[in-house]
Design a protein around this motif. Structure first.
Motif, PDB file in Angstrom:
ATOM      1  N   LEU A  36       0.870  -1.174   0.000  1.00 55.19           N
ATOM      2  CA  LEU A  36       0.000   0.000   0.000  1.00 55.19           C
ATOM      3  C   LEU A  36       0.906   1.223   0.000  1.00 55.19           C
ATOM      4  O   LEU A  36       1.790   1.344   0.849  1.00 55.19           O
ATOM      5  N   ASP A  37       0.742   2.107  -0.978  1.00 55.95           N
ATOM      6  CA  ASP A  37       1.551   3.322  -1.072  1.00 55.95           C
ATOM      7  C   ASP A  37       0.726   4.533  -0.665  1.00 55.95           C
ATOM      8  O   ASP A  37      -0.417   4.680  -1.102  1.00 55.95           O
ATOM      9  N   LEU A  38       1.333   5.398   0.125  1.00 57.65           N
ATOM     10  CA  LEU A  38       0.718   6.676   0.501  1.00 57.65           C
ATOM     11  C   LEU A  38       1.446   7.785  -0.236  1.00 57.65           C
ATOM     12  O   LEU A  38       2.668   7.918  -0.119  1.00 57.65           O
ATOM     13  N   ARG A  39       0.684   8.563  -0.977  1.00 53.08           N
ATOM     14  CA  ARG A  39       1.244   9.696  -1.715  1.00 53.08           C
ATOM     15  C   ARG A  39       0.570  10.983  -1.268  1.00 53.08           C
ATOM     16  O   ARG A  39      -0.615  10.994  -0.970  1.00 53.08           O
ATOM     17  N   VAL A  40       1.337  12.044  -1.259  1.00 54.58           N
ATOM     18  CA  VAL A  40       0.778  13.352  -0.968  1.00 54.58           C
ATOM     19  C   VAL A  40       0.103  13.866  -2.244  1.00 54.58           C
ATOM     20  O   VAL A  40       0.585  13.637  -3.345  1.00 54.58           O
ATOM     21  N   ASP A  41      -1.038  14.510  -2.069  1.00 57.56           N
ATOM     22  CA  ASP A  41      -1.735  15.135  -3.191  1.00 57.56           C
ATOM     23  C   ASP A  41      -1.558  16.640  -3.020  1.00 57.56           C
ATOM     24  O   ASP A  41      -2.358  17.309  -2.362  1.00 57.56           O
TER      25      ASP A  41
ATOM     26  N   PRO B  85      13.828   8.585  -2.961  1.00 52.76           N
ATOM     27  CA  PRO B  85      14.244   9.992  -2.972  1.00 52.76           C
ATOM     28  C   PRO B  85      13.959  10.700  -4.299  1.00 52.76           C
ATOM     29  O   PRO B  85      13.921  11.921  -4.354  1.00 52.76           O
ATOM     30  N   HIS B  86      13.725   9.934  -5.364  1.00 54.32           N
ATOM     31  CA  HIS B  86      13.434  10.526  -6.671  1.00 54.32           C
ATOM     32  C   HIS B  86      11.936  10.700  -6.895  1.00 54.32           C
ATOM     33  O   HIS B  86      11.520  11.164  -7.955  1.00 54.32           O
ATOM     34  N   ASP B  87      11.125  10.322  -5.907  1.00 53.67           N
ATOM     35  CA  ASP B  87       9.663  10.446  -5.997  1.00 53.67           C
ATOM     36  C   ASP B  87       9.166  11.112  -4.716  1.00 53.67           C
ATOM     37  O   ASP B  87       8.709  10.445  -3.794  1.00 53.67           O
ATOM     38  N   PRO B  88       9.268  12.449  -4.631  1.00 55.09           N
ATOM     39  CA  PRO B  88       8.939  13.137  -3.386  1.00 55.09           C
ATOM     40  C   PRO B  88       7.472  13.058  -2.971  1.00 55.09           C
ATOM     41  O   PRO B  88       7.150  13.295  -1.815  1.00 55.09           O
TER      42      PRO B  88
END
Length: 109
Positions: free
Chosen positions: A47-52, A97-100
């Protein structure tokens, strides 16, 4: 004698269903002015959490700190839901680190 949820081991439900429900449970997390500035990506075993960042309120939160705290609350809700289903948390924070925008990845143990 009390038994902890994590000690019971995974339940018999498919992990993908449990991960989807954990992402849905995270929708109940508090967020800055109820913006819910996160996105979940559900994979077969993670499960990935990404900032929107589009949901950041620049006038209220110019540095984006409340945005990140809101995402942390969502991550906590998801992890509690997973633990309740017998899936202990193994989380990698800021895994690429390449996907902030990728804040955390929860992988199966």
């Amino acid at each position: 004698m009390r038994e902890t949820l994590a000690a019971r081991g995974p339940m018999t439900r498919p992990l993908s269903a449990v991960l989807n429900e954990a992402a849905a449970a995270a929708l109940r997390a508090p967020s800055v002015l109820n913006t819910q500035p996160w996105r979940w990506t559900v994979h077969a075993r993670s499960l990935d959490l990404r900032v929107d960042a589009r949901r950041r309120l620049a006038a209220v939160d110019p540095e984006g700190r409340m945005l990140i705290v809101s995402c942390g609350a969502a991550l906590d809700h998801a992890l509690v839901a997973l633990c309740a289903e017998g899936h202990p948390a193994r989380v990698e924070l800021l895994p690429d680190p390449h996907d902030p925008e990728l804040l955390a990845t929860r992988t199966s143990s």
